[in-house]
Enzyme design. Sequence first.
Site, PDB file in Angstrom:
ATOM      1  N   GLY A  51     -16.460 -23.170 -85.369  1.00 26.89           N
ATOM      2  CA  GLY A  51     -16.637 -23.293 -86.816  1.00 26.89           C
ATOM      3  C   GLY A  51     -17.270 -24.632 -87.147  1.00 26.89           C
ATOM      4  N   GLY A  52     -16.959 -25.106 -88.365  1.00 28.81           N
ATOM      5  CA  GLY A  52     -17.538 -26.377 -88.816  1.00 28.81           C
ATOM      6  C   GLY A  52     -17.137 -27.546 -87.952  1.00 28.81           C
ATOM      7  N   GLY A  72     -53.566 -35.758 -77.795  1.00 27.12           N
ATOM      8  CA  GLY A  72     -52.566 -36.338 -78.695  1.00 27.12           C
ATOM      9  C   GLY A  72     -51.365 -36.856 -77.916  1.00 27.12           C
ATOM     10  CB  ALA A  73     -49.686 -35.607 -74.883  1.00 22.09           C
TER      11      ALA A  73
HETATM   12  C1  HXC Z   1      -2.986 -23.333 -86.391  1.00 20.18           C
HETATM   13  C2  HXC Z   1      -3.434 -22.657 -84.274  1.00 20.18           C
HETATM   14  C3  HXC Z   1      -4.818 -22.654 -84.557  1.00 20.18           C
HETATM   15  C4  HXC Z   1      -5.223 -23.031 -85.854  1.00 20.18           C
HETATM   16  C5  HXC Z   1      -4.566 -22.050 -82.513  1.00 20.18           C
HETATM   17  N1  HXC Z   1      -3.337 -22.262 -83.012  1.00 20.18           N
HETATM   18  N2  HXC Z   1      -5.492 -22.265 -83.448  1.00 20.18           N
HETATM   19  N3  HXC Z   1      -2.549 -22.997 -85.180  1.00 20.18           N
HETATM   20  N4  HXC Z   1      -4.275 -23.367 -86.744  1.00 20.18           N
HETATM   21  N5  HXC Z   1      -6.495 -23.072 -86.201  1.00 20.18           N
HETATM   22  C6  HXC Z   1      -2.085 -22.140 -82.284  1.00 20.18           C
HETATM   23  C7  HXC Z   1      -1.732 -20.720 -81.914  1.00 20.18           C
HETATM   24  O1  HXC Z   1      -1.073 -20.118 -82.981  1.00 20.18           O
HETATM   25  C8  HXC Z   1      -0.836 -20.925 -80.715  1.00 20.18           C
HETATM   26  O2  HXC Z   1       0.442 -21.323 -81.174  1.00 20.18           O
HETATM   27  C9  HXC Z   1      -1.452 -22.131 -80.047  1.00 20.18           C
HETATM   28  O3  HXC Z   1      -2.235 -22.779 -81.041  1.00 20.18           O
HETATM   29  C10 HXC Z   1      -2.346 -21.772 -78.898  1.00 20.18           C
HETATM   30  O4  HXC Z   1      -3.232 -20.751 -79.326  1.00 20.18           O
HETATM   31  P1  HXC Z   1      -3.502 -19.426 -78.460  1.00 20.18           P
HETATM   32  O5  HXC Z   1      -4.182 -18.493 -79.366  1.00 20.18           O
HETATM   33  O6  HXC Z   1      -2.253 -19.001 -77.799  1.00 20.18           O
HETATM   34  O7  HXC Z   1      -4.503 -20.000 -77.352  1.00 20.18           O
HETATM   35  P2  HXC Z   1      -5.730 -19.303 -76.711  1.00 20.18           P
HETATM   36  O8  HXC Z   1      -5.412 -17.902 -76.323  1.00 20.18           O
HETATM   37  O9  HXC Z   1      -6.208 -20.243 -75.650  1.00 20.18           O
HETATM   38  O10 HXC Z   1      -6.841 -19.219 -77.869  1.00 20.18           O
HETATM   39  C11 HXC Z   1      -7.351 -20.395 -78.412  1.00 20.18           C
HETATM   40  C12 HXC Z   1      -8.172 -20.050 -79.664  1.00 20.18           C
HETATM   41  C13 HXC Z   1      -7.358 -19.196 -80.616  1.00 20.18           C
HETATM   42  C14 HXC Z   1      -9.452 -19.294 -79.223  1.00 20.18           C
HETATM   43  C15 HXC Z   1      -8.608 -21.382 -80.274  1.00 20.18           C
HETATM   44  O11 HXC Z   1      -6.085 -19.816 -80.799  1.00 20.18           O
HETATM   45  C16 HXC Z   1      -7.980 -19.033 -81.952  1.00 20.18           C
HETATM   46  O12 HXC Z   1      -8.885 -18.208 -82.135  1.00 20.18           O
HETATM   47  N6  HXC Z   1      -7.496 -19.799 -82.956  1.00 20.18           N
HETATM   48  C17 HXC Z   1      -7.985 -19.730 -84.283  1.00 20.18           C
HETATM   49  C18 HXC Z   1      -9.325 -20.342 -84.375  1.00 20.18           C
HETATM   50  C19 HXC Z   1      -9.836 -20.383 -85.785  1.00 20.18           C
HETATM   51  O13 HXC Z   1     -10.183 -19.347 -86.364  1.00 20.18           O
HETATM   52  N7  HXC Z   1      -9.768 -21.597 -86.396  1.00 20.18           N
HETATM   53  C20 HXC Z   1     -10.234 -21.806 -87.693  1.00 20.18           C
HETATM   54  C21 HXC Z   1     -11.736 -21.905 -87.578  1.00 20.18           C
HETATM   55  S1  HXC Z   1     -12.467 -22.340 -89.071  1.00 20.18           S
HETATM   56  P3  HXC Z   1       1.783 -21.051 -80.317  1.00 20.18           P
HETATM   57  O14 HXC Z   1       2.868 -21.514 -81.208  1.00 20.18           O
HETATM   58  O15 HXC Z   1       1.804 -19.604 -80.031  1.00 20.18           O
HETATM   59  O16 HXC Z   1       1.661 -21.877 -79.068  1.00 20.18           O
HETATM   60  C22 HXC Z   1     -12.576 -23.963 -88.926  1.00 20.18           C
HETATM   61  C23 HXC Z   1     -13.261 -24.575 -90.041  1.00 20.18           C
HETATM   62  C24 HXC Z   1     -13.568 -25.989 -89.786  1.00 20.18           C
HETATM   63  O17 HXC Z   1     -12.162 -24.600 -88.034  1.00 20.18           O
HETATM   64  C25 HXC Z   1     -14.464 -26.388 -90.876  1.00 20.18           C
HETATM   65  C26 HXC Z   1     -14.849 -27.796 -90.807  1.00 20.18           C
HETATM   66  C27 HXC Z   1     -15.838 -28.089 -91.859  1.00 20.18           C
END
Ligand code: HXC
Length: 519
Positions: free
Chosen positions: A171-172, A406-407
């Site tokens: 994401g961002g 040019g290069a």
């Molecule tokens: C809160 C989160 C989290 C998040 C993971 N966890 N991402 N908690 N906010 N964004 C937690 C899970 O619930 C889990 O908790 C632990 O972290 C490990 O995650 P798993 O899923 O078990 O790990 P894995 O299978 O390795 O997968 C990793 C992952 C997946 C691919 C990153 O967790 C995932 O897709 N997370 C969400 C990603 C996402 O959509 N983020 C927001 C993106 S938007 P427990 O308690 O079970 O250990 C964004 C915007 C930013 O970031 C903008 C900036 C401008």
Amino acid sequence: MTYLEKLNILAEKEKQAEQGGGAERIAKQHSAGKLSARERLDLLLDPGSFIELDKFVTHRCIDFGMQEQKYLGDGVVTGYGKVFGRTVYVFSQDFTIFGGSLAGGHALKICKVMDLALRTGTPLIGLNDSGGARIQEGVESLGGYAEIFWRNVQASGVIPQISVVLGPCAGGAVYSPAITDFIFMAENTSYMFVTGPDVIKTVTHEEVSKEALGGADTHAEKSGVAHFVAENEAKCLQMVRKLMDYLPSNNLDPAPLKSIQDPIDRKCLEIAKILPTQSNQPYDMRKIIADVVDQAEFLEVHSHYAQNIVVGFARLGGQTVGVVGNQPSCLAGCLDIAASLKGARFVRFCDAFQISLVTFVDVPGFLPGTSQEYGGIIKHGAKLLYAYAEATVPKLAVITRKAYGGAYDVMSSKHIRADFNFAYPTAEIAVMGSEGAINILYRDEIARAEKEKKGTEVRDRLAEEYKTTFANPYKAAELGYIDEVIVPEQTRELLIQCLRLLKGKRERVPSRKHGNIPL
Ligand code: HXC
């Protein structure tokens, strides 16, 4: 409560903070081929040099039952330490706590070390391993990201900023690393993308794995987002240390000067053997660079991307230099869109941080073709030209063979203010190669000869004539565009001499808010 009891509370809290998300989650991290946030810092920093800050910060979220789930440190370890004896600020996201996700408190910790780094002219190294914005916190985490982005921009060109991606970065969240100077990735465990495979499948119906979409190899070879890629985390962190050893701490300090093992007046005896006798034969420019620089040590940046140009750091007489070279063994060393972007970014980094530029030129021109034109080679090629022209650091150039069209102008020519320009006797400096030139100059004569079945003979004669007239360095030397035609053996000694002469170089630029590089 006694003093000893108070000490015990502190020790207990310290222990709790150091446990991160707990032994089970750390074991899961290990089994995924990843290290913990603290293990990574141990590998990155000089032993025993890490001093932690904000160890007891926690989140302030009360939604989704979050008040029951507090971890000291809030998913990121921050502080400062040393790399080869020089201070750096660091943050290391802890995937074992809420997946290293970025929350308000977590962001404040990162911002604090960023502020300290900028205020004190100290490099910043971020180890990224995060699920992105902490979903439970909503807009507070988005605000946290933006605070980091803003600081990245303020620090750009003032302190070196390094991003090491050692897990997910999606994401961002990718935009903080993207603004920093260098991105490192580890094979099989790190990935970066703006939208993940699932979203892509929904929107564009493309099916792609996360590795193919945003793994280390993809970003090192295809997108050019990653500057360095290593086969595992430990090697990746060693590479970061190696890079840091070449860099100054900020834009005002000089890069560390190393004691020289390699004699300054060492003759470069390999170059004459490397340069082919035929001007259309390839050779590896990295071998020429290795023969010239201190101890043949060259830290190549972007080594898998746009391989028709080579960029990286080396030392000459102990002093860090940024080396740029056209690479005849890939696309004959032509400049294309990717090579222009790669070169421009590197030249601008060196200029921002007072690192002298040494350019080895062997370029037949810009790559022709519709894909290049439609892709905007005009504006992208202009970036490299712009970067060289705006650079005020000492600029040295050596034309090893071709410098066409040019290069020729772009690749650190005298006209865009290189300080010393050298050419080997093998140099060919002309508007274009002989084939292209004779087709334009002698179109009618060639057509007549072809009708008479003497095309090849006439072409060969005309090409030879053209080469004798233009395919040498002497026209340019007559005009003073080349300061000296040198024998390759002298290269090292001369370049070191020039760098020493240019130590006091000061160049003023017109006062303005900022230039308008063709983005
Ligand atoms: C809160 C989160 C989290 C998040 C993971 N966890 N991402 N908690 N906010 N964004 C937690 C899970 O619930 C889990 O908790 C632990 O972290 C490990 O995650 P798993 O899923 O078990 O790990 P894995 O299978 O390795 O997968 C990793 C992952 C997946 C691919 C990153 O967790 C995932 O897709 N997370 C969400 C990603 C996402 O959509 N983020 C927001 C993106 S938007 P427990 O308690 O079970 O250990 C964004 C915007 C930013 O970031 C903008 C900036 C401008």
